[in-house]
Enzyme design. Structure first.
Site, PDB file in Angstrom:
ATOM      1  N   GLU A 168      65.999  64.446  14.593  1.00 57.95           N
ATOM      2  CA  GLU A 168      65.596  65.798  14.216  1.00 57.95           C
ATOM      3  C   GLU A 168      66.804  66.462  13.576  1.00 57.95           C
ATOM      4  OE1 GLU A 168      64.241  68.928  16.954  1.00 57.95           O
ATOM      5  OE2 GLU A 168      63.061  67.339  17.863  1.00 57.95           O
ATOM      6  N   ASP A 179      66.457  79.984  19.620  1.00 58.15           N
ATOM      7  CA  ASP A 179      67.584  79.158  20.039  1.00 58.15           C
ATOM      8  C   ASP A 179      68.610  79.947  20.840  1.00 58.15           C
ATOM      9  OD1 ASP A 179      67.223  76.434  18.965  1.00 58.15           O
ATOM     10  OD2 ASP A 179      66.993  77.527  17.077  1.00 58.15           O
TER      11      ASP A 179
END
Lengths: 403, 275
Positions: free
Chosen positions: B50, B61
């Site tokens: 990824e 995040d």
């Protein structure tokens, strides 16, 4: 009754105002946003909820706020007849509390006991902390470190009210970063927490819900000007950061096409300096904080850090409904610089004995340019959406005065 | 026609083991160092890669990956350069599936259809776009599927039974099971809590299920590998990058080896978890 071609029916079922709006959020938040939308749909149609809200607005907030004829400002500018919608006289000193009461009552209905909020100038934070104190809800306010520096009185006020103020040190350390952090908190504590967004921004249903809570400003203005002048105003002027005070004033007038709607963005150091917060004048459509709208961004779609003397306008985006109204030509967009806002701040203080917040000082600055060009029988209403007490330190610094 | 992602999960099934999915931010800490990191991932044991597409405001995040995004942006990464990096990676590796993960605005600014076309030609296998829920499928998901690009969706603990079918509707490639409510790199995944989540998802889909968020150590990765088809490790690797920067933020000598070392340890744990 729905009028054909009404501009007041948005958003559609996907939360869109034309290209703008939508629900651009992480999956963790989606169920919660749908739950909120459902709860809001029930509450807004519930006469008991409306009655409760009206009672709070009357007895706690102090509504209706006056519509005040600014006689000396009008004489000084020598053109349009200027009225000020005095939302700075609300409890806590700004329009923000109209929305906070509404959302906090909704949170209670939904059984959420923990409220989080983001704040720029601190007005939304103070209003949220106030309402949470009164309703006995836990309150966490995210605020950029840079805003904490320039809005010390409001930080102290929030803490006195029992809120926890969490400093945000990421990014530009202002409103957008506070909103990022609030969203991170929400993703983490979604089951227990209600995110009380302070502007007509964020994912659907927030832009519409906040607008509906703030539309009391425009509804009152409409009734008040009809009572005083026997007709609708010609021009409405309001500052826009996220855009909640402006949308609150404008929305009840959207279908009165003869009423000009003027949104004033923060031009900071100047529109061509790169140091401004003028999303509609200098931005492009983009996606941030859950919706698509005009956004200050670079060619790669990275968000540009905005600049304004006014912490409440220091935001790189704008509510999606504003973007749509701009594109269809219903909204006029102009801007005022930091310097012009400071001049307008001092002018209103001297002429009318009112210290405006630096946010509506931008609307006053635009009015100072616009009003002299208009005939004397033109009715112009400025949304005086906040009081300037919180800004005296910033103003003093810019005037070279040590407090 | 089978895709790289399908082939890889078929191989893993045949080997009777789970896979390791690694996440790093494109261009972190700088483009040349990142390319060395990326090139060595398959050999170090990453079964699926990824790559984060940096964004100035990564709302889902935690601090570790936020910092990685900002480092990469400060050192000149862009979406165009991310695609070039993938293209160069594919010159040497035609089998390891590579998925781009990020937020919608950089894609929208790039031009979403142009982005999809270039992603396909660069050799990208799938996309994970955090802020595109199924309600917004017309934006990117459906045009991606039309081009044969898999669209990987996140299923979270808040995705209830009523909502799952909608979430699964247009998913291709694999399903990304978010182990916890929260942002990346802060809380820790607990395998005992993840297992029932994975079982619940399996009742609704035959797609491979990768579990991510809060997986840091080889032990945690192994525990997840016993219940899911793959374990995703991100923040721990980005933290390893950060730990090997000097005071000016330049990559230290041991950075690439250290990150690959961590991947190796995680891969070893994942490979042997079920034996």
């Amino acid at each position: 009754m729905t009028i054909a071609n009404s501009l007041r029916t948005g958003p559609d079922e996907r939360g869109r105002f034309g290209l703008y709006g939508g629900r651009f959020v992480a999956e963790t938040l989606m169920p919660c946003i749908l739950e909120l939308e459902a709860a809001w749909e029930v509450a807004r149609r519930d006469p008991a909820f409306q009655a409760e809200l009206d009672l709070w607005l009357a007895d706690y907030v102090g509504r209706p706020s006056p519509l005040y004829f600014a006689e000396r400002l009008t004489a000084e500018l020598g053109g349009a007849k200027i009225y000020l919608k005095r939302d700075e006289l609300n409890h806590t000193g700004a329009h923000k509390i109209n929305n906070c009461i509404g959302q906090a009552l909704l949170a209670k209905r939904m059984g959420k006991r923990r409220i989080i909020a983001e704040t720029g100038a601190g007005q939304h934070g103070v209003a949220t902390a106030t309402v949470c104190a009164r309703l006995g809800l836990d309150c966490v306010v995210y605020m950029g470190e840079r805003d904490i520096e320039r809005q010390q009185p409001n930080v102290f006020r929030m803490r006195l009210l029992g809120a926890e103020v969490r400093p945000v040190s990421s990014g530009s350390r202002t409103l957008k970063d506070a909103m990022n952090e609030a969203l991170r908190d929400w993703v983490t504590n979604v089951e227990t927490t209600f995110y009380l967004i302070g502007s007509v921004a964020g994912p659907h249903p927030y832009p519409a819900m906040v607008r509906d809570f703030q539309a009391v400003i425009g509804r009152e203005t409409r009734a008040q000007i009809l009572a005083k002048e026997g007709r609708l105003p010609d021009v409405l002027v309001a500052a826009v950061g996220g855009g909640s005070n402006a949308m609150g004033l404008f929305h009840p007038f959207l279908d009165d096409r003869e009423v000009r709607l003027v949104a004033v963005e923060a031009a900071g150091e100047g529109l061509d300096t790169g140091l401004h917060a003028a999303a509609m004048l200098r931005g492009r459509p983009g996606i941030l904080h859950g919706s698509r709208s005009y956004l200050l961004q670079d060619e790669d779609g990275q968000v540009i850090e905005p600049h304004s003397i006014s912490a409440g306008l220091d935001y790189p985006g704008i509510g999606p409904e504003h973007s749509w109204l701009k594109d269809i030509g219903r909204l006029e967009v102009t801007a005022a610089t930091d310097r012009e806002a400071l001049d307008a701040f001092r002018q209103l203080a001297r002429l009318e004995g009112i210290l405006p917040a630096l946010e509506p000082a931008h609307a006053l600055a635009a009015t100072a340019k616009l009003a002299p060009q208009l005939p004397k029988d033109t009715l112009l209403v400025v949304n005086l959406c906040g009081r300037g007490d919180k800004d005296i330190y910033t103003v003093a610094r810019h005037l070279g005065v040590a407090l | 026609m089978t895709t790289r992602i399908e082939r890889r999960f078929a191989e893993l099934r045949a080997q009777g083991r789970a896979g390791l999915v690694t996440f790093l931010v494109a261009g972190d800490p700088d483009i040349p160092t990142f390319e060395r990191l990326l090139a060595g991932l398959p050999e170090a044991g990453a079964d699926l890669i990824e790559v984060g597409m940096p964004f100035s405001d990564p709302m889902a995040d935690g601090p570790t990956i936020q910092a990685g995004n900002l480092r990469a942006l400060a050192n000149g990464i862009s979406l165009a350069r991310t695609l070039e990096i993938v293209r160069r990676f594919r010159d040497h590796d035609s089998t390891t599936p590579l998925v781009l993960m990020g937020y919608y605005n950089p894609i929208w600014a790039y031009g979403r259809l142009r982005f999809l076309d270039e992603a396909v030609s660069a050799g990208v296998d799938g996309l994970i776009v955090v802020d595109l829920p199924p309600e917004e499928d017309e934006e990117l998901c459906l045009p991606a599927l039309e081009r044969g690009l898999d669209f990987v969706r996140l299923a979270t603990p808040t995705t209830d039974e009523r909502r799952l079918p909608k979430v699964l509707q247009n998913v291709r490639g694999f399903l990304y099971c978010v182990s916890l409510t929260g942002i990346t790199g802060v809380k820790e995944a607990v395998a005992e809590q993840v297992a029932p989540q994975v079982e619940r998802l399996r009742r609704h889909t035959d797609l491979p299920i990768a579990v991510g968020f809060g997986i840091r150590t080889p032990e945690q990765a192994a525990a997840i590998a016993r219940v899911a088809d793959a374990a995703v490790v991100g923040s721990a690797l980005v933290a390893e990058v950060a730990a090997h920067l000097d005071e000016e933020g330049r990559p230290g000598k041991g950075l690439v080896a250290a990150v690959h070392g961590r991947v190796r340890a995680l891969a070893e744990a994942v490979r042997t978890a079920r034996s």
